[in-house]
Motif scaffolding. Structure first.
Motif, mmCIF file in Angstrom:
data_model
loop_
_atom_site.group_PDB
_atom_site.id
_atom_site.type_symbol
_atom_site.label_atom_id
_atom_site.label_comp_id
_atom_site.label_asym_id
_atom_site.label_seq_id
_atom_site.Cartn_x
_atom_site.Cartn_y
_atom_site.Cartn_z
ATOM 1 N N GLY A 166 0.812 -0.882 -0.066
ATOM 2 C CA GLY A 166 0.060 0.529 0.071
ATOM 3 C C GLY A 166 0.787 1.415 -0.044
ATOM 4 O O GLY A 166 1.844 1.200 0.491
ATOM 5 N N GLN A 167 0.504 2.625 -0.746
ATOM 6 C CA GLN A 167 0.833 3.451 -0.727
ATOM 7 C C GLN A 167 0.673 5.199 -1.264
ATOM 8 O O GLN A 167 -0.758 4.702 -1.901
ATOM 9 C CB GLN A 167 2.163 3.309 -1.373
ATOM 10 C CG GLN A 167 2.153 2.698 -2.624
ATOM 11 C CD GLN A 167 2.799 2.616 -3.677
ATOM 12 O OE1 GLN A 167 4.065 2.609 -4.777
ATOM 13 N NE2 GLN A 167 3.510 1.319 -3.964
ATOM 14 N N VAL A 168 1.007 5.670 -1.143
ATOM 15 C CA VAL A 168 0.804 6.876 -1.923
ATOM 16 C C VAL A 168 1.657 8.229 -3.169
ATOM 17 O O VAL A 168 2.902 7.954 -2.276
ATOM 18 C CB VAL A 168 0.315 7.975 -0.826
ATOM 19 C CG1 VAL A 168 -0.805 9.395 -1.493
ATOM 20 C CG2 VAL A 168 -1.128 7.343 -0.286
ATOM 21 N N ARG A 169 1.446 8.321 -3.783
ATOM 22 C CA ARG A 169 2.206 7.823 -4.879
ATOM 23 C C ARG A 169 1.750 9.207 -5.325
ATOM 24 O O ARG A 169 0.397 9.618 -6.259
ATOM 25 C CB ARG A 169 2.673 6.686 -6.170
ATOM 26 C CG ARG A 169 4.073 7.426 -6.249
ATOM 27 C CD ARG A 169 4.080 6.100 -8.036
ATOM 28 N NE ARG A 169 4.127 4.967 -7.820
ATOM 29 C CZ ARG A 169 4.061 3.995 -7.464
ATOM 30 N NH1 ARG A 169 3.968 3.314 -9.697
ATOM 31 N NH2 ARG A 169 4.648 2.643 -7.094
ATOM 32 N N TYR A 170 3.251 9.701 -5.257
ATOM 33 C CA TYR A 170 3.124 11.793 -6.839
ATOM 34 C C TYR A 170 3.689 11.549 -7.790
ATOM 35 O O TYR A 170 4.961 11.140 -7.760
ATOM 36 C CB TYR A 170 3.209 12.818 -5.359
ATOM 37 C CG TYR A 170 3.472 14.473 -7.059
ATOM 38 C CD1 TYR A 170 2.096 14.737 -6.904
ATOM 39 C CD2 TYR A 170 4.855 14.742 -6.833
ATOM 40 C CE1 TYR A 170 1.807 15.967 -8.331
ATOM 41 C CE2 TYR A 170 4.758 15.651 -7.835
ATOM 42 C CZ TYR A 170 3.558 15.868 -7.998
ATOM 43 O OH TYR A 170 3.783 17.367 -9.171
ATOM 44 N N THR A 171 3.133 11.705 -9.093
ATOM 45 C CA THR A 171 4.039 11.797 -10.296
ATOM 46 C C THR A 171 4.581 12.288 -10.961
ATOM 47 O O THR A 171 3.371 13.330 -11.196
ATOM 48 C CB THR A 171 4.039 10.599 -11.268
ATOM 49 O OG1 THR A 171 3.797 8.837 -10.380
ATOM 50 C CG2 THR A 171 4.591 10.262 -11.880
#
Length: 386
Positions: A166-171
């Motif tokens: 699980g994660q929160v990712r910004y690209t």
């Protein structure tokens, strides 16, 4: 939210869309619903026949494939038929929002006596809106294009970054930043309150891609606290006048003493186009990468200290012709505190008989260098991409 006539049209589109493949082989069946709306069904069916001979086995994976964790068994000779790597996924796109879920059948269960059934296992489940992703998928620390093509699942996983969580990712272009699920492997994970932080930048071009990634974590160690014994008490029995020794029912208290340890790791990985359709894939990782690299070839903690590892893998894929290709790969991970080294080397041959159907064979060796034990393996695979 849809009127009856529109729903009827969509049913016709659904029926006709299932008759044709669209896009690349891994894209699966795409069903167009509206402008900007679609559902894609994908995955593959894979059948394997695998023979292992030697002194090392992989009990965690039931000998279906090699990972960093292995055990000495002394004189193993086994052949196994398996279809558990088979997987199914669904992607739903609605404008700027994408939802994706994928299952395979490596979740255990069943038996080899009658049914050979197995439990489905969640691999991916995430939502992406523009440049934000939330849910479970591959860790940002990982460059998926640098995994070797292999019959043995992901090839030299003993030396590859390989985690889904699980994660929160910004690209933003080649830059990716993420907060990911913390877990102190071989420590006190009940105290993990600070997410793992990962930063990665990927350079891309006609030549291929190379990524540079960094990892920062807070690990929580765990040790058993000192045992405190309660002394026995001597009293005088009033009726007899004799001494009596009373022993407490609980004469010891055991607790957990948890401390924190900072951990930092880095990685460089990529896939470089060489001649024709050939490519070179590589990964190099070092520092306190722990559970992020090698699939338990190294653990996060050894006692009170963060483990230090050095891992590298290289794979070269060569196309003999348009439909036939081979990969030769090697991977190795050294764990400093545990004083272990795991090596995996193999070569394979794959041939596509249709765009979706391929057959392959792979021969290789897995070694536990620290105990001078190894096993050879031979694997045949058939794969049909949906």
């Amino acid at each position: 939210m849809f009127n009856h006539s529109l729903f009827t049209v969509k049913k016709l589109v659904l029926a006709t869309s299932l008759l044709a493949l669209t896009g690349a082989a891994n894209a699966g069946y795409t069903i167009k619903l509206d402008d900007g709306d679609s559902i894609t069904f994908g995955g593959y069916i894979k059948a394997d026949v695998r023979t292992i001979d030697g002194d090392v086995s992989s009990p965690i994976t039931n000998d279906d494939y090699w990972i960093g964790g292995a055990s000495v068994v002394n004189d193993i000779s086994t052949t196994k038929f398996s279809v558990n790597e088979t997987r199914f996924n669904t992607k739903y796109v609605h404008g700027d929002v994408t939802g994706f879920i994928e299952l395979d059948f490596l979740g255990g269960g069943g038996n080899q006596i009658v049914s050979n059934s197995s439990h489905p296992r969640l691999r991916h489940a995430f939502i992406q809106y523009k440049n934000i992703l939330v849910g479970q998928t591959w860790t940002t620390f990982m460059n998926t294009s640098a995994l070797a093509e292999a019959a043995d699942f992901g090839g030299p996983l003993n030396a590859s970054a390989f985690i889904r969580q699980g994660q929160v990712r910004y690209t933003n272009g080649g830059l990716q930043l993420s907060l990911e699920n913390p877990h102190s492997d071989k420590g006190d994970s009940s105290q993990d309150s600070i997410p793992d932080f990962i930063a990665k930048y990927t350079f891309t071009g006609d030549w291929g891609n190379v990524s540079v990634s960094g990892l920062a974590r807070q690990l929580n160690t765990a040790t058993v606290a000192a045992v405190t014994a309660k002394p026995a008490v001597t009293v005088i029995d009033s009726s007899t006048g004799l001494p009596v020794v009373i022993t407490p029912a609980v004469n010891a208290v055991v607790g957990i003493d948890s401390k924190t340890e900072s951990a930092f790791g880095f990685g460089v990985a990529g896939r470089i186009n060489t001649f024709g359709k050939d490519d070179l894939r590589f990964q190099v990782h070092a520092g306190n990468t722990g559970r992020y690299v090698g699939v338990v070839a190294a653990r996060d903690l050894v006692g009170q200290k963060a483990e230090k590892t050095t891992s590298y893998m290289v794979a070269y894929r060569h196309f003999w012709d348009e439909d036939t290709r081979s990969t030769v790969f090697y991977g190795s991970t050294d764990a400093d505190l545990a004083d272990t080294k795991r090596n995996h080397v193999a070569v394979n041959l794959f041939r596509n008989y249709t765009k979706q159907l391929s057959f392959g064979v792979e021969i290789g060796n897995f070694e536990m260098n620290e105990v001078n034990k190894d096993s050879n393996y031979l694997q045949f695979s058939a794969k049909y991409v949906l």
